[in-house]
Design a protein around this motif. Structure first.
Motif, PDB file in Angstrom:
ATOM      1  N   ALA A 119      44.511  60.499  49.690  1.00 47.33           N
ATOM      2  CA  ALA A 119      43.438  60.264  50.653  1.00 47.33           C
ATOM      3  C   ALA A 119      42.750  58.929  50.438  1.00 47.33           C
ATOM      4  O   ALA A 119      42.092  58.416  51.335  1.00 47.33           O
ATOM      5  CB  ALA A 119      42.407  61.395  50.576  1.00 47.33           C
ATOM      6  N   SER A 120      42.890  58.337  49.245  1.00 45.80           N
ATOM      7  CA  SER A 120      42.202  57.094  48.922  1.00 45.80           C
ATOM      8  C   SER A 120      43.151  56.169  48.176  1.00 45.80           C
ATOM      9  O   SER A 120      43.899  56.610  47.306  1.00 45.80           O
ATOM     10  CB  SER A 120      40.969  57.400  48.061  1.00 45.80           C
ATOM     11  N   CYS A 121      43.110  54.897  48.529  1.00 44.66           N
ATOM     12  CA  CYS A 121      43.979  53.902  47.901  1.00 44.66           C
ATOM     13  C   CYS A 121      43.148  52.636  47.666  1.00 44.66           C
ATOM     14  O   CYS A 121      42.610  52.074  48.610  1.00 44.66           O
ATOM     15  CB  CYS A 121      45.156  53.611  48.823  1.00 44.66           C
ATOM     16  N   GLU A 122      43.038  52.220  46.398  1.00 40.16           N
ATOM     17  CA  GLU A 122      42.268  51.020  46.052  1.00 40.16           C
ATOM     18  C   GLU A 122      43.136  50.085  45.219  1.00 40.16           C
ATOM     19  O   GLU A 122      43.966  50.545  44.438  1.00 40.16           O
ATOM     20  CB  GLU A 122      41.031  51.398  45.234  1.00 40.16           C
ATOM     21  N   GLY A 123      42.919  48.794  45.353  1.00 43.83           N
ATOM     22  CA  GLY A 123      43.595  47.820  44.505  1.00 43.83           C
ATOM     23  C   GLY A 123      44.815  47.164  45.111  1.00 43.83           C
ATOM     24  O   GLY A 123      45.570  46.523  44.396  1.00 43.83           O
ATOM     25  N   LEU A 124      45.032  47.321  46.405  1.00 50.44           N
ATOM     26  CA  LEU A 124      46.159  46.635  47.030  1.00 50.44           C
ATOM     27  C   LEU A 124      45.757  45.176  47.256  1.00 50.44           C
ATOM     28  O   LEU A 124      45.253  44.814  48.316  1.00 50.44           O
ATOM     29  CB  LEU A 124      46.512  47.281  48.374  1.00 50.44           C
ATOM     30  N   GLY A 125      45.935  44.374  46.248  1.00 47.89           N
ATOM     31  CA  GLY A 125      45.551  42.980  46.381  1.00 47.89           C
ATOM     32  C   GLY A 125      45.904  42.178  45.141  1.00 47.89           C
ATOM     33  O   GLY A 125      46.461  42.698  44.179  1.00 47.89           O
ATOM     34  N   TYR A 126      45.588  40.904  45.190  1.00 48.40           N
ATOM     35  CA  TYR A 126      45.855  40.022  44.066  1.00 48.40           C
ATOM     36  C   TYR A 126      44.869  38.868  44.076  1.00 48.40           C
ATOM     37  O   TYR A 126      44.160  38.644  45.051  1.00 48.40           O
ATOM     38  CB  TYR A 126      47.291  39.499  44.102  1.00 48.40           C
ATOM     39  N   GLU A 127      44.831  38.168  42.966  1.00 48.89           N
ATOM     40  CA  GLU A 127      43.923  37.039  42.797  1.00 48.89           C
ATOM     41  C   GLU A 127      44.732  35.859  42.267  1.00 48.89           C
ATOM     42  O   GLU A 127      45.550  36.019  41.355  1.00 48.89           O
ATOM     43  CB  GLU A 127      42.830  37.418  41.799  1.00 48.89           C
ATOM     44  N   ILE A 128      44.510  34.698  42.833  1.00 46.85           N
ATOM     45  CA  ILE A 128      45.168  33.487  42.347  1.00 46.85           C
ATOM     46  C   ILE A 128      44.204  32.783  41.403  1.00 46.85           C
ATOM     47  O   ILE A 128      43.109  32.386  41.818  1.00 46.85           O
ATOM     48  CB  ILE A 128      45.570  32.554  43.506  1.00 46.85           C
ATOM     49  N   GLU A 129      44.596  32.679  40.143  1.00 44.70           N
ATOM     50  CA  GLU A 129      43.751  32.002  39.161  1.00 44.70           C
ATOM     51  C   GLU A 129      43.957  30.496  39.264  1.00 44.70           C
ATOM     52  O   GLU A 129      45.048  30.034  39.599  1.00 44.70           O
ATOM     53  CB  GLU A 129      44.085  32.486  37.757  1.00 44.70           C
ATOM     54  N   HIS A 130      42.901  29.754  38.979  1.00 44.29           N
ATOM     55  CA  HIS A 130      42.941  28.296  39.063  1.00 44.29           C
ATOM     56  C   HIS A 130      42.464  27.676  37.758  1.00 44.29           C
ATOM     57  O   HIS A 130      41.634  28.244  37.065  1.00 44.29           O
ATOM     58  CB  HIS A 130      42.045  27.790  40.197  1.00 44.29           C
ATOM     59  N   GLU A 131      43.008  26.522  37.474  1.00 45.67           N
ATOM     60  CA  GLU A 131      42.554  25.728  36.346  1.00 45.67           C
ATOM     61  C   GLU A 131      41.808  24.529  36.919  1.00 45.67           C
ATOM     62  O   GLU A 131      42.292  23.869  37.835  1.00 45.67           O
ATOM     63  CB  GLU A 131      43.755  25.260  35.529  1.00 45.67           C
ATOM     64  N   GLU A 132      40.629  24.266  36.391  1.00 45.05           N
ATOM     65  CA  GLU A 132      39.826  23.145  36.881  1.00 45.05           C
ATOM     66  C   GLU A 132      40.064  21.913  36.025  1.00 45.05           C
ATOM     67  O   GLU A 132      40.209  22.010  34.808  1.00 45.05           O
ATOM     68  CB  GLU A 132      38.341  23.509  36.873  1.00 45.05           C
ATOM     69  N   TYR A 133      40.105  20.768  36.696  1.00 47.76           N
ATOM     70  CA  TYR A 133      40.283  19.493  36.000  1.00 47.76           C
ATOM     71  C   TYR A 133      39.256  18.514  36.547  1.00 47.76           C
ATOM     72  O   TYR A 133      39.180  18.284  37.757  1.00 47.76           O
ATOM     73  CB  TYR A 133      41.707  18.960  36.219  1.00 47.76           C
ATOM     74  N   GLN A 134      38.464  17.958  35.652  1.00 57.07           N
ATOM     75  CA  GLN A 134      37.459  16.972  36.064  1.00 57.07           C
ATOM     76  C   GLN A 134      37.994  15.582  35.773  1.00 57.07           C
ATOM     77  O   GLN A 134      38.161  15.191  34.623  1.00 57.07           O
ATOM     78  CB  GLN A 134      36.143  17.220  35.331  1.00 57.07           C
ATOM     79  N   GLU A 135      38.286  14.881  36.834  1.00 54.44           N
ATOM     80  CA  GLU A 135      38.866  13.543  36.741  1.00 54.44           C
ATOM     81  C   GLU A 135      37.811  12.553  36.261  1.00 54.44           C
ATOM     82  O   GLU A 135      36.682  12.552  36.752  1.00 54.44           O
ATOM     83  CB  GLU A 135      39.392  13.140  38.117  1.00 54.44           C
ATOM     84  N   GLY A 136      38.169  11.732  35.286  1.00 51.64           N
ATOM     85  CA  GLY A 136      37.240  10.725  34.774  1.00 51.64           C
ATOM     86  C   GLY A 136      36.881   9.709  35.841  1.00 51.64           C
ATOM     87  O   GLY A 136      37.731   9.226  36.585  1.00 51.64           O
ATOM     88  N   GLY A 137      35.595   9.386  35.955  1.00 54.53           N
ATOM     89  CA  GLY A 137      35.132   8.419  36.934  1.00 54.53           C
ATOM     90  C   GLY A 137      34.865   9.005  38.302  1.00 54.53           C
ATOM     91  O   GLY A 137      34.327   8.347  39.177  1.00 54.53           O
ATOM     92  N   ASN A 138      35.256  10.253  38.527  1.00 56.70           N
ATOM     93  CA  ASN A 138      35.029  10.920  39.809  1.00 56.70           C
ATOM     94  C   ASN A 138      34.103  12.110  39.549  1.00 56.70           C
ATOM     95  O   ASN A 138      34.557  13.209  39.277  1.00 56.70           O
ATOM     96  CB  ASN A 138      36.361  11.370  40.411  1.00 56.70           C
ATOM     97  N   ASN A 139      32.794  11.886  39.621  1.00 56.07           N
ATOM     98  CA  ASN A 139      31.820  12.904  39.245  1.00 56.07           C
ATOM     99  C   ASN A 139      31.444  13.866  40.364  1.00 56.07           C
ATOM    100  O   ASN A 139      30.738  14.838  40.122  1.00 56.07           O
ATOM    101  CB  ASN A 139      30.548  12.252  38.710  1.00 56.07           C
ATOM    102  N   ASP A 140      31.885  13.608  41.582  1.00 56.01           N
ATOM    103  CA  ASP A 140      31.489  14.485  42.683  1.00 56.01           C
ATOM    104  C   ASP A 140      32.634  15.377  43.183  1.00 56.01           C
ATOM    105  O   ASP A 140      32.542  15.965  44.245  1.00 56.01           O
ATOM    106  CB  ASP A 140      30.911  13.668  43.843  1.00 56.01           C
ATOM    107  N   TYR A 141      33.705  15.494  42.390  1.00 54.67           N
ATOM    108  CA  TYR A 141      34.814  16.346  42.807  1.00 54.67           C
ATOM    109  C   TYR A 141      35.522  16.896  41.581  1.00 54.67           C
ATOM    110  O   TYR A 141      35.726  16.196  40.589  1.00 54.67           O
ATOM    111  CB  TYR A 141      35.813  15.555  43.668  1.00 54.67           C
ATOM    112  N   THR A 142      35.892  18.176  41.632  1.00 55.36           N
ATOM    113  CA  THR A 142      36.663  18.813  40.567  1.00 55.36           C
ATOM    114  C   THR A 142      37.980  19.298  41.167  1.00 55.36           C
ATOM    115  O   THR A 142      37.985  20.004  42.179  1.00 55.36           O
ATOM    116  CB  THR A 142      35.890  20.016  39.982  1.00 55.36           C
ATOM    117  N   TRP A 143      39.078  18.912  40.547  1.00 55.04           N
ATOM    118  CA  TRP A 143      40.388  19.364  40.997  1.00 55.04           C
ATOM    119  C   TRP A 143      40.607  20.810  40.580  1.00 55.04           C
ATOM    120  O   TRP A 143      40.220  21.202  39.488  1.00 55.04           O
ATOM    121  CB  TRP A 143      41.496  18.497  40.378  1.00 55.04           C
ATOM    122  N   ARG A 144      41.196  21.591  41.460  1.00 55.80           N
ATOM    123  CA  ARG A 144      41.530  22.989  41.151  1.00 55.80           C
ATOM    124  C   ARG A 144      43.029  23.182  41.369  1.00 55.80           C
ATOM    125  O   ARG A 144      43.517  23.008  42.481  1.00 55.80           O
ATOM    126  CB  ARG A 144      40.744  23.938  42.039  1.00 55.80           C
TER     127      ARG A 144
END
Length: 157
Positions: free
Chosen positions: A28-53
């Motif tokens: 009668a009930s089904c939970e958890g049909l899904g997934y999550e995409i994990e990301h790694e963040e990278y902060q580029e030197g000299g570019n303080n207003d953007y973070t790469w994911r």
């Protein structure tokens, strides 16, 4: 699709495994049909207003199925889980035992028409929970089965 098919129906979910058994039950009930995409963040030197994911891996949540306890269905589900713990390859050839198990979750509306089927790859039952009982609680006794897997695909069947 007719207008009555698009209304929110009373759902039921039938669960079957490709090699283990033809059908382990209707839920009668089904939970958890899904997934999550994990990301790694990278902060580029000299570019303080953007973070790469950068996407790194996909994490699948365990599937949780619930239904009211019944004498026959609950007995056979418990027996089936016990068989998986004792001999997970019983009834299969060795080659099939090494291949990942497929679990099919079929969703039906109140008329019994199949709406959609999800296929779980490398599905393994990991937990079976019986209900808790209390004289102060008047809710319906439900049992829960939890299934781990490593992939999910939706089929419009």
């Amino acid at each position: 699709m007719t207008p009555s098919d698009s209304m929110a129906p009373t759902w039921s979910f039938r669960v079957s495994f490709l090699f283990r058994s033809p059908l382990i039950g209707t839920f009668a009930s089904c939970e958890g049909l899904g997934y999550e995409i994990e990301h790694e963040e990278y902060q580029e030197g000299g570019n303080n207003d953007y973070t790469w994911r950068f996407p790194t891996r996909v994490r699948y949540s365990n599937l949780t199925l619930k239904r009211p306890v019944t004498s026959a269905d609950s007995f056979f589900l418990d027996l089936w889980m016990l068989q998986q713990m004792i001999s997970p390859t019983q009834g299969k050839e060795l080659a099939l035992a090494l291949v990942g198990e497929r679990c099919f979750i079929s969703c039906f509306n109140q008329r019994g028409k199949k709406i959609l089927t999800w296929v779980l790859t490398d599905a393994v039952p990991v937990r079976l929970s019986s209900p808790s009982f209390s004289v102060a609680d008047s809710s319906i006794a439900e049992e829960t089965i939890e299934i781990a897997h490593s992939g999910i695909t939706a089929l419009p069947i």
